[in-house]
Motif scaffolding. Structure first.
Motif, PDB file in Angstrom:
ATOM      1  N   ASN A   1       0.810  -1.221   0.000  1.00  0.00           N
ATOM      2  CA  ASN A   1       0.000   0.000   0.000  1.00  0.00           C
ATOM      3  C   ASN A   1       0.848   1.278   0.000  1.00  0.00           C
ATOM      4  O   ASN A   1       0.323   2.371   0.146  1.00  0.00           O
ATOM      5  N   ARG A   2       2.173   1.114  -0.169  1.00  0.00           N
ATOM      6  CA  ARG A   2       3.092   2.255  -0.327  1.00  0.00           C
ATOM      7  C   ARG A   2       4.238   1.815  -1.212  1.00  0.00           C
ATOM      8  O   ARG A   2       4.814   0.745  -1.006  1.00  0.00           O
ATOM      9  N   GLU A   3       4.632   2.644  -2.139  1.00  0.00           N
ATOM     10  CA  GLU A   3       5.680   2.254  -3.083  1.00  0.00           C
ATOM     11  C   GLU A   3       6.984   1.882  -2.408  1.00  0.00           C
ATOM     12  O   GLU A   3       7.699   0.996  -2.868  1.00  0.00           O
ATOM     13  N   ASP A   4       7.311   2.566  -1.302  1.00  0.00           N
ATOM     14  CA  ASP A   4       8.626   2.338  -0.686  1.00  0.00           C
ATOM     15  C   ASP A   4       8.727   0.975   0.011  1.00  0.00           C
ATOM     16  O   ASP A   4       9.785   0.621   0.527  1.00  0.00           O
ATOM     17  N   LEU A   5       7.642   0.221   0.020  1.00  0.00           N
ATOM     18  CA  LEU A   5       7.691  -1.118   0.630  1.00  0.00           C
ATOM     19  C   LEU A   5       8.137  -2.185  -0.369  1.00  0.00           C
ATOM     20  O   LEU A   5       8.488  -3.302   0.005  1.00  0.00           O
ATOM     21  N   ARG A   6       8.077  -1.837  -1.647  1.00  0.00           N
ATOM     22  CA  ARG A   6       8.277  -2.835  -2.688  1.00  0.00           C
ATOM     23  C   ARG A   6       9.665  -3.500  -2.642  1.00  0.00           C
ATOM     24  O   ARG A   6       9.787  -4.717  -2.780  1.00  0.00           O
TER      25      ARG A   6
END
Lengths: 251, 251, 251, 251
Positions: free
Chosen positions: B143-148
C-alpha cells in the motif's frame, strides 16, 4: 416507522405470569421436528400464548386464518405453569429470510429469555441424513461441557463430526448467544430422512426431552398432528414458492 | 440488541499486553494459504488469544467443537511476544457473507490495529491459477511504493496484471483501508492450483514472510496441519452447503 | 466505524477551485460509452482530480495499480477550468453492487453537484441494441421539457419507447434526483451493439455533447483509449467473476 | 442524505383536502388487477394526485415519460371527493425490490392512512390460478371477522385454502399492519390466469368493490385501459430484465 423486530406481550397476562426457568424452542426447520415437538407440548399441556414477535426479516406476507381473517407472519411465545413445571415455548411460521436477520432475531429471543428468568434453553431441530434409518438417533450439542452427561443419560448422542461442524439458524445461534448471558443451552436434533414433517423423529426427541425435564407427555397424537401440520405447511411452502415468483414479477 | 460487529478482549490480558507493531492476517481464502500460514505461526510461536470478534455478517450458525459444545462463528486475534518479536495474528472461521460486511469488518480490523499500535499489516492469501505449477511463486502487493524493494528482496514477486487487477476480501481491503491510518500494508499471495488446503504454497509464503520479519519458523509441521485443516474445512463447507439449502427451506 | 459513503476532497485544492456550472458523469455502463467519453475529455483537457468517493456499496476489493501498489475501488471527481470552460467529471471503477446503494450514491453525487454550484448535469451512457448498426444514434432524455430543443439541435434523438421506459443506475437516478435541487439534467446514450468498449459510439456521443457545450475536443485518440480501456476492463471483469466465486467460497 | 422512504404532499393541496375515510390500494401485482381497477377509478372519478412516495427500495431507475422527460420511480396517492364519496387511491410503478422494503413501505402506507383519517383500506390484487376459468371469482380476506358478511353480500368469496395460506406484498401487509391502528382492511383478489393485464378479472373485482362502496363506476373503458397498460408494462418489464443484466455488468 416500523421497528425491525417488535415484541408484544399479551396485556392481560401479569408480568409475574410470564417468567419461567426453561424455554423450549421449536421453530420451523428440517423435518419440522422442532415445530412438531413444541406445538405438541403446547397442546398437550394447554400452554397459553403470552407474546407475539413480528419482524421485517420474516417473509413479506400475511397468513390467512380459518374464517378468512389475516394476521402477520409471526413467532409466538407460549407459557405453561402447572403440576408438570413451568415452561416457555418459542414457535412460529418462519425463521428469518436473511443471515443478518437470523442473528438479530436470535439475539432478541435470548434477551427475552434473560428478562423472563430463563436459566436453560432447549432448542429442538432435525438432523437431515438424506435416507431412511431403522433407528432414529437424537444428536445433541450443548453450550457448556457440564451439561453433556445429563443429556447422554436421557438418550441424547454426542457424535463427533455430526452434524458436520455446525448448527444453523435459531437452534444454533440461541445456544451461542446465550453463553454470555449465563443461560444453559441444549440442542436436540432428531435424525430425519428429509423434508416431510417427521412424527417418528419427533417422538424420539420428545422422549429424550421429557426425560431431561423429568415429566411425561403423551405422544399418541403426534402422528395425527404431523399429518395436519404437513397439510398446512405444504400450503405455506407452495405460497412461498409463488411469492418468490410474484415478488420477482411485481418488485 | 446485538451490535453488528462485536469485539471482546480477554479480560485477564492487561491492555499493555495487547499491543504489537505488526499484524499478520490469515483469514479463510483461496487454498486457505493465509489461514494455514497464520495458524501454523500461532502454534509454533505459542501465541495467546487476546480477542474474539463476532458479527451478524458471518454465516448464521454455530460451530460444534470437540466434546459437543458449541460456539459462535468468530474471528480471533492472537498475540505473541518473545524472543522472535511481538506480533498480532488475525484468524477465523469465515469472512463476511456480504460485500458491505467485508468493508465494515475490514474497517474494524484496521481500527483495532490502529488502537493496538500496529505499524505494519501483512495480509496472507492464495492466488488461484487453476493448474499445478512446478514452482510456487509468491505474488505481492503493497500500500506504499517504498515497501516494494524489501518485499522483492525477501522473494516476493510484483507481476503486472497478476492477480488480474484486484485483491478481494479482507486481504485486499485491509491494505486499502489502512492507508489513511498511516499503517504499512503488504499482501503476500501464494500461487495455488485451487481449493484444497495447499501446504506447499503456504511453505513458500512462510519463507518470504519470515525473511521480511527477520525470524525463523520451523515449517516441518505445515503439511500435517494442512491435512487436519482440510478435514475440518470439508466439514464446515459441507455444512455451509447444507445451510444454504436449509435456509431456503426454513426462511 | 466506516461511513457507508465517504467523500474526500484533495486538501491542496482551494474550495473556490472546486466549483463548476456543469458536471459530466461517465461511470461504467453499457459499452462503457460514458466512461470512455468522460475519461477522454479528462485527458484531452488535462482535468485535475479534486475528490475521491469510497463506499461499502462498491465491490469489496482493492485495485492493483502499476508498480504493485493498491488502492480502494472508488469514484473520482475531476475538474477542468480554462479557455474551454469549467467542468466537473464523475468517473470511477464501478457503480453500486445493490439497488439501495445506487440510490444512496446517486443522491451523494447530486448533493455534491449542488454544493459545488452545478446548474446542469450531463449523464453519459450506452444504449445496448444487441446488434451492429451502420448509423450510431444518440438517444437522449432530459429532466425538464425546455431542455429538449437544444439537445435535438445538437443531434440528440428523442425516440418514444427508447430505451424501453427507463434508464438504470447513476445515469438515470442523477437526472431524477437533481429535479428537486433545481439542477438541469441531460442524459445522452450512444447506441452500441453490446458489451465491448465502443469507441465509435463514444465518438458520436462526444460530438453531440461538445456541440451542447459549445467547444471542440479532438477525438483522434478515442479509438486508442478504447483499446487500452478494454484490456484494463477485461482484467477487472475477470477479477469480478473470480471474486464472486471466491466470496461464495470464503464467505 | 437520501431518506429510505420519502413522502411529498402536493403543496397546493390544503391539509383538510387530503383526508378520506377510505383508501383503495392498487399497486402492481398478479395480472395487474389492482393497478387496473385503481387507475380506472382514478380516471373515471377524476381523482387528483395529492402525494408522491419515493424510496431506495424501488428499482434503481428513472421512468422516461412521453416527450422524453424522466421522473423517479414512485408510488402515488390520489384523492377523489365528490357526489360519489371521498376516497384515497394508492397506485405506482413498482412494489419493493426486497422483503424488508415491503414491510417498511407498507408500514408507511398504513401510517399515512392513519394520519389522513382512513377508517377502511381496500387492497386489490390478482389471484393467479394458472389457467383460464369461465367464471372469474373474487376471493376475499379481511382483517376483522365482522367484515366478512358485507364482503360476501357484495359477491366476495371466502374459500378455505385459497390463496394457499397467504397474501404477499402490500395487499397483504397493509391488512396486517393496519390491525393495531384500528383500521378495517378488506382484500379483494380477482382470479386471473396469469401475468397479462386482465380486464375481465378487473371488471369482476370492480363490481364487488363498487357494491361495497355503494356507488356505480362505468366499466366500459376497462378493456381499452388494460390494453394500454399492457403495452406500457411490457416496456417496463423488458427494461427490468435488461436492468438486471446491466446491473450485474456495471455493478
Amino acid at each position: 416507522m416500523m421497528e425491525d423486530i417488535t415484541i408484544r406481550f399479551e396485556e392481560l397476562i401479569a408480568p409475574e405470569d410470564r417468567t419461567a426457568p426453561i424455554m423450549i424452542e421449536g421453530l420451523p426447520g428440517i423435518g419440522h421436528v422442532g415445530k412438531l415437538v413444541a406445538e405438541h407440548m403446547i397442546q398437550e399441556l394447554g400452554a397459553v400464548r403470552i407474546a407475539e414477535i413480528n419482524s421485517i426479516y420474516f417473509p413479506p406476507q400475511v397468513i390467512i386464518q380459518e374464517g378468512g381473517t389475516v394476521r402477520l407472519c409471526n413467532n409466538e411465545i407460549y407459557r405453561y405453569s402447572g403440576e408438570k413445571g413451568t415452561y416457555l415455548f418459542l414457535v412460529g411460521d418462519f425463521q428469518s429470510t436473511s443471515g443478518e436477520g437470523h442473528y438479530l432475531l436470535s439475539q432478541v429471543y435470548v434477551d427475552i429469555c434473560h428478562q423472563l428468568g430463563v436459566r436453560r434453553i432447549y432448542t429442538i431441530g432435525g438432523y437431515g441424513v438424506g435416507h431412511f434409518n431403522e433407528v432414529t438417533r437424537v444428536i445433541a450439542a450443548v453450550n457448556r461441557e457440564d451439561l453433556r452427561q445429563q443429556v447422554e443419560d436421557a438418550g441424547g448422542i454426542f457424535s463427533e463430526g455430526e452434524p458436520g461442524g455446525g448448527i444453523i439458524g435459531a437452534a444454533g445461534l440461541m445456544l451461542g448467544l446465550s453463553i454470555p448471558l449465563g443461560i444453559e443451552g441444549i440442542c436436540l436434533m432428531g435424525e430425519t430422512s428429509g423434508y416431510l414433517v417427521d412424527p417418528r423423529s419427533a417422538t424420539t426427541v420428545l422422549s429424550v426431552l421429557t426425560k431431561l425435564l423429568g415429566i411425561e407427555i403423551d405422544d399418541a397424537k403426534l402422528t395425527e398432528r404431523a399429518g395436519e401440520m404437513e397439510v398446512a405447511l405444504q400450503r405455506l411452502l407452495e405460497q412461498e414458492r409463488k411469492s418468490e415468483e410474484e415478488l420477482s414479477y411485481i418488485g
